[in-house]
Design a protein around this motif. Structure first.
Motif, PDB file in Angstrom:
ATOM      1  N   TRP A 177     -42.014  20.585   5.296  1.00 20.25           N
ATOM      2  CA  TRP A 177     -40.738  21.291   5.099  1.00 20.25           C
ATOM      3  C   TRP A 177     -41.014  22.770   4.856  1.00 20.25           C
ATOM      4  CZ3 TRP A 177     -35.623  20.174   5.453  1.00 20.25           C
ATOM      5  CH2 TRP A 177     -34.720  21.022   4.800  1.00 20.25           C
ATOM      6  N   VAL A 179     -38.707  26.314   4.934  1.00 12.72           N
ATOM      7  CA  VAL A 179     -37.496  27.085   5.191  1.00 12.72           C
ATOM      8  C   VAL A 179     -37.822  28.460   5.765  1.00 12.72           C
ATOM      9  CG1 VAL A 179     -35.403  28.023   4.120  1.00 12.72           C
ATOM     10  CG2 VAL A 179     -36.313  25.848   3.353  1.00 12.72           C
ATOM     11  N   ALA A 182     -37.360  28.773   9.639  1.00 10.35           N
ATOM     12  CA  ALA A 182     -36.104  28.159  10.074  1.00 10.35           C
ATOM     13  C   ALA A 182     -35.063  29.223  10.380  1.00 10.35           C
ATOM     14  CB  ALA A 182     -35.587  27.215   8.990  1.00 10.35           C
ATOM     15  N   THR A 184     -31.797  30.478   9.553  1.00 10.46           N
ATOM     16  CA  THR A 184     -30.851  30.390   8.446  1.00 10.46           C
ATOM     17  C   THR A 184     -29.872  31.557   8.530  1.00 10.46           C
ATOM     18  OG1 THR A 184     -32.322  31.663   6.995  1.00 10.46           O
ATOM     19  CG2 THR A 184     -32.562  29.247   6.983  1.00 10.46           C
ATOM     20  N   ALA A 209     -35.195  22.286   9.055  1.00 13.84           N
ATOM     21  CA  ALA A 209     -34.682  23.060   7.918  1.00 13.84           C
ATOM     22  C   ALA A 209     -33.630  24.077   8.336  1.00 13.84           C
ATOM     23  CB  ALA A 209     -35.834  23.772   7.209  1.00 13.84           C
ATOM     24  N   GLY A 210     -33.354  24.210   9.632  1.00  8.43           N
ATOM     25  CA  GLY A 210     -32.410  25.240  10.047  1.00  8.43           C
ATOM     26  C   GLY A 210     -31.912  25.040  11.460  1.00  8.43           C
ATOM     27  N   GLY A 248     -30.604  22.377   7.051  1.00  6.75           N
ATOM     28  CA  GLY A 248     -29.909  23.655   6.979  1.00  6.75           C
ATOM     29  C   GLY A 248     -29.408  24.066   8.337  1.00  6.75           C
ATOM     30  N   LYS A 254     -30.899  30.929   2.983  1.00  7.23           N
ATOM     31  CA  LYS A 254     -32.206  30.315   2.757  1.00  7.23           C
ATOM     32  C   LYS A 254     -32.313  29.739   1.356  1.00  7.23           C
ATOM     33  CE  LYS A 254     -35.547  32.849   4.155  1.00  7.23           C
ATOM     34  NZ  LYS A 254     -36.561  33.940   4.186  1.00  7.23           N
ATOM     35  N   THR A 257     -30.694  26.334   1.268  1.00  7.30           N
ATOM     36  CA  THR A 257     -31.104  25.326   2.240  1.00  7.30           C
ATOM     37  C   THR A 257     -31.929  24.289   1.497  1.00  7.30           C
ATOM     38  OG1 THR A 257     -31.101  26.940   4.033  1.00  7.30           O
ATOM     39  CG2 THR A 257     -32.339  24.914   4.394  1.00  7.30           C
TER      40      THR A 257
END
Length: 927
Positions: A177, A179, A182, A184, A209-210, A248, A254, A257
């Motif tokens: 994972w 972020v 990603a 966002t 994540a996005g 997300g 962010k 998320t």
């Protein structure tokens, strides 16, 4: 049935998670390979794997707590990335899916849960697999989206494409994972991006994540501080019908998320759709799926309702109906109240072994016995409320009592008829040693039992006390003489059906004195039907003399069991007798997996509910809810006043029946978006009777449609239209939001086709609406609150900002001009009716002042300032228009404690703005 493995999370955390909720160490490491058999998917070796769902963070949302462990006993495959527009377009048709405008590598978004599973089914069929989802019909809107499915069922044990479970998604996401890699809000530029354009994680997956949030297969349910195998979510939609979305998206900051987030700003139901939610596909069966009910109980079987409110209403004449049955796996009673939505089976948890339920004449109580037909043994009778907890349990204090049946005597007293023993009645001597009794029941108390006659006639006693029947090996009847009743010693005890074996006898509660029963492929039955058949393959019906007059065949592959006349007083114009029978359907393997309603008018069979082992159904219809007005038949009952059909319905659908019920005396009607829906408390308006008709989605075109065609046409006392001026929501092309509101609401189309009832038909529509409100607890709630809905929670303005759309959309000035034009038309038409229009700009997060966007849905701040100037000019041009600007470009006085999220007020905030609106109304209205 698998049992829960109860473990202390202190032990779990040693191997699975940390107390700080770090994303790492939330799961065991699992191997993953490219799935060579399914293009674009990665094979996840999840068997024996483990993942932690949820969090113990104090400030987390209630549905994100506590931590819960999930172990996997199977492998599955998951899409490397979100399904793209190109992939989705392979399976669209002329009727469905054409809302996808291009075939490229962007993730397909703005689609419903139903659209996602239609794709899964289509891909399964195209590749030669069975489908994981079955349904009887799908509702496709004019915009090409699927907004509903009749009798939808997910079969986890089918090897097919499907949506991933939340546990599967989290197991994969927890492996890597990040972020920081990603799309966002910070870098997303208010739009989706090509899949995998941010690269792959170490396992080969992209965009978890996005980029776009993703539909899960699961219903939203609770977590429990324990460990469960093969978790598949909640067994049903409970009272909210809420689904899960994970990950997300390009609108999510962010900072917010969250790996543990399970939803969006609004509750996500199956027909929700938005530009930042898409899906990724999964493949593989879940051999022993386990669901967790909202009371924390694990279940391997589900009770799946199979009929919609609209279909039931069309079939029996009202939704004021209830079904009660025995869940053989738990020995408990379960019920479906069709006046509630969504449709779900509620099981009454108990330690009693419950058989032969029977619903009271008013539908509020259920009687049942602890013994069953054909079994000689101890049995007691109980009565309890037909509620979630089965309150007010009362036991009949006698030595032995079985198979209760409610009836109302000629004197109007409510009584229960029962028998002393429900065993095998083949032997005359044994049968005569049993007896039939009657006991009054009132105010949760049994009266004094009174013996009616010898013999256990548990199939029922006729309304005029001249016939009683039973069937437990022999179809016996007790017939009164010409001047007497069955309680008289002169009555005749006889055996019908040539003394051949019969069971499940039930005497009609109408004046026909028909008896239905099942047999064992007897000679008499074969002669009547004309051919041989299997045991219980036909429902047989005899007249008041025992002569066979009708039969109904079971569907192919099934036989009947537990047959009963449907309770209630529904009579069609073609038949003065009750035409419905309720029964269990049994497979060739002996599993009672369905309960159906049989219509004797055409011998059609309608599925009501499906389960693993469901027995002894009883079905009740409220007589008083049936409208005795032949003119009603002039209307199309599938469309007239059919607005709200469950949690998937648009918000306006929840309000239309109530509007018709109240419109004659309304002085104030509020229109607008979710901001008005949450912010305008109708019951707090002191000026006069008010109603909140705001809907989602909404723009000025939607407000104009409702104002012109409904409020101004039918509210004869109307003095004010309070209109939300949400110009940051004017970014959709003309007609888009309007079609979304109209597309899935048959009543709105029907209204338009009848000129909105300006000249005729309004009284009939109001009569239907009144009945539908009484049938639905949700519509009663809307009526009590006069359309206002409330959000409460710990969120505030300070939870960051979200940008759903690029602020530059307002460069297309035609969109803004169209919004002003629609508002102008409202004002002008209101003036013709001497109605004042009050425009309201609702407050949004003051943090948007730090951006170039007016609010959550974009538009340049400079354009917003010019629009506000235009609105003030309109105040000068129109004497019946007044603007209330509560946002003041973010310089408002609505504190964090008054906000629900970026652009909505909570209940306290709603009180403040409503008070200010009310003050203006009283000032303008002369109070």
């Amino acid at each position: 049935m698998k049992q829960w493995i109860i473990l202390l999370f202190g032990v779990i955390c040693l191997c699975a998670c940390t107390t700080s909720d770090d994303y790492a160490l939330r799961s065991t490491n699992v191997e993953m390979d490219n799935d060579e058999s399914h293009e674009g998917l990665i094979y996840v070796h999840s068997k024996d794997g483990f993942v932690v769902l949820g969090t113990n963070r104090t400030k987390a949302l209630f549905n994100e707590k506590p931590k819960m462990g999930v172990r996997f006993d199977y492998d599955f495959s998951l899409g490397k990335h979100e399904v793209t527009r190109a992939e989705f377009s392979k399976y669209t048709t002329d009727d469905w899916g054409f809302f996808v405008k291009s075939s490229d590598s962007l993730p397909v978004t703005d689609l419903t849960y139903y659209d996602a599973i239609l794709y899964a089914n289509a891909r399964s069929k195209a590749e030669g697999y069975d489908t994981a989802y079955t349904y009887s019909s799908a509702l496709i809107n004019v915009d090409g989206r699927c907004s509903g499915m009749e009798a939808l069922k997910f079969s986890p044990d089918v090897d097919a494409y499907r949506l991933p479970t939340e546990a599967e998604w989290m197991l994969v996401a927890s492996q890597d994972w990040d972020v920081e890699k990603a799309w966002t809000q910070e870098n997303g530029m208010s739009r989706v991006h090509n899949v995998c354009s941010k690269g792959e994680n170490r396992e080969g997956f992209c965009d978890m994540a996005g980029n776009a949030m993703e539909w899960m297969n699961d219903w939203l349910g609770i977590y429990k501080d324990t460990v469960v195998y093969d978790y598949a979510g909640a067994p049903d939609g409970a009272l909210s019908g809420t689904r899960i979305v994970k990950g997300g998206g390009f609108t999510t900051p962010k900072e917010f998320t969250s790996f543990t987030s399970r939803g969006d700003t609004y509750d996500v139901v199956s027909n929700s759709h938005t530009v930042y939610v898409g899906f990724r596909i999964a493949f593989g069966r879940i051999p022993n799926a386990m669901w967790l009910s909202n009371d924390g109980i694990s279940v391997e079987d589900r009770l799946i309702p199979k009929i919609s409110v609209r279909a039931l209403r069309t079939l029996v004449g009202t939704a004021r109906s209830k079904l009660v049955f025995r869940n053989e796996l738990t020995h408990n009673l379960a019920f479906v109240d069709y006046s509630y939505a969504p449709q779900m089976a509620i099981e009454i948890k108990d330690t009693l072994n419950c058989f032969h339920p029977d619903i009271s004449p008013d539908g509020s109580l259920v009687a049942f016995s602890t013994g069953t037909e054909g079994i000689d043994g101890p049995s007691s009778i109980y009565v309890r409320q037909l509620t979630v907890n089965g309150d007010s349990l009362v036991k009949l204090d006698v030595k032995n009592a079985a198979i209760p049946r409610w009836r109302v005597t000629e004197d109007g007293d409510t009584v229960i008829v029962y028998v002393s023993n429900a065993g095998d009645n083949t032997s005359d001597g044994t049968f005569k040693s049993t007896s039939t009794w009657q006991v009054p029941f009132s105010n949760y108390h049994f009266g004094t039992p009174k013996k009616m006659f010898d013999g256990a006639y548990h199939g029922g006693v006729s309304y005029d006390n001249r016939l009683a029947v039973t069937g437990a090996r022999r179809l016996r009847a007790r017939i009164a003489d010409s001047a007497g009743v069955v309680m008289d010693d002169s009555s005749l005890d006889t055996i019908w059906y040539n003394e051949e074996q019969a069971c499940n006898a039930s005497l009609a509660k109408d004046s026909s004195k028909r008896t239905l029963f099942l047999d064992f492929a007897s000679k008499t039955g074969e002669e009547f039907i004309g051919h041989s058949y299997a045991r219980h393959e036909y429902i047989l019906i005899a007249d008041s003399t025992g002569k066979l007059i009708d039969s109904v065949a079971a569907p192919s592959g099934y036989t009947f069991d537990h047959t009963e006349w449907a309770l209630g007083g529904y009579m069609t114009t073609l038949s003065r007798y009750q035409p419905f029978i309720v029964a269990s359907l049994t497979t060739n393997d002996g599993a009672h997996e369905k309960i159906v309603l049989v219509n004797l008018m055409d011998h059609s069979i309608t599925e009501l509910i499906e389960g693993t082992e469901i027995w002894h159904p009883t079905f009740w219809v409220e007589k008083a809810s049936l409208i005795d007005d032949e003119k009603i038949n002039e209307l199309d009952r599938d469309s007239a006043a059919i607005y709200y059909e469950g949690v998937d319905s648009k918000l306006i659908a929840s309000k239309m029946n109530v509007f018709w019920n109240k419109c004659n005396y309304l002085k104030v009607v509020a229109l607008g978006s979710s901001r008005m829906s949450l912010g305008f408390i109708s019951n707090r308006i002191s000026y006069g009777a008010s109603f909140n008709m705001a809907t989602i989605p909404s723009d000025m075109e939607v407000s104009r449609y409702i104002a012109v065609n409904y409020a101004l046409n039918h509210c004869k006392k109307l003095k004010f239209l309070v209109v939300g001026v949400d110009f940051d929501l004017w970014g959709e092309a003309p007609g888009v939001n309007l079609s979304q509101n109209l597309g899935s609401v048959p009543g709105l189309f029907y209204d338009a086709n009848h000129d909105f009832w300006v000249d005729q038909g309004y009284d009939l529509l109001k009569k239907l609406s009144n009945r539908y409100i009484q049938e639905s607890s949700h519509l009663k709630f809307i009526s009590q609150r006069n359309g206002w809905l409330e959000y409460s929670g710990e969120r505030s303005w300070t939870n960051g900002i979200a940008l759903v759309a690029d602020s530059t959309w307002s460069d297309y000035t035609d969109l803004l001009k169209n919004g002003i034009s629609q508002l102008t038309d409202i004002i002008e038409k209101a003036k013709e009716k001497d109605v004042i229009v009050v425009g309201v700009i609702f407050p949004q997060s003051p943090y948007y002042k730090k951006t170039g966007s007016f609010g959550r849905h974009g538009m340049r701040r400079s354009h917003a300032i010019k629009l506000i100037e235009t609105l003030h000019d309109m105040e000068k041009d129109f004497s019946n228009f007044r603007l209330i600007d509560e946002n003041l470009m973010g310089d408002h006085d609505y504190s964090d404690s008054l906000a629900y999220d970026y652009d909505h007020l909570n209940g306290d905030g709603a009180y403040q703005i409503t008070s200010r609106i009310d003050s203006v109304l009283n000032q303008l209205g002369g109070k």
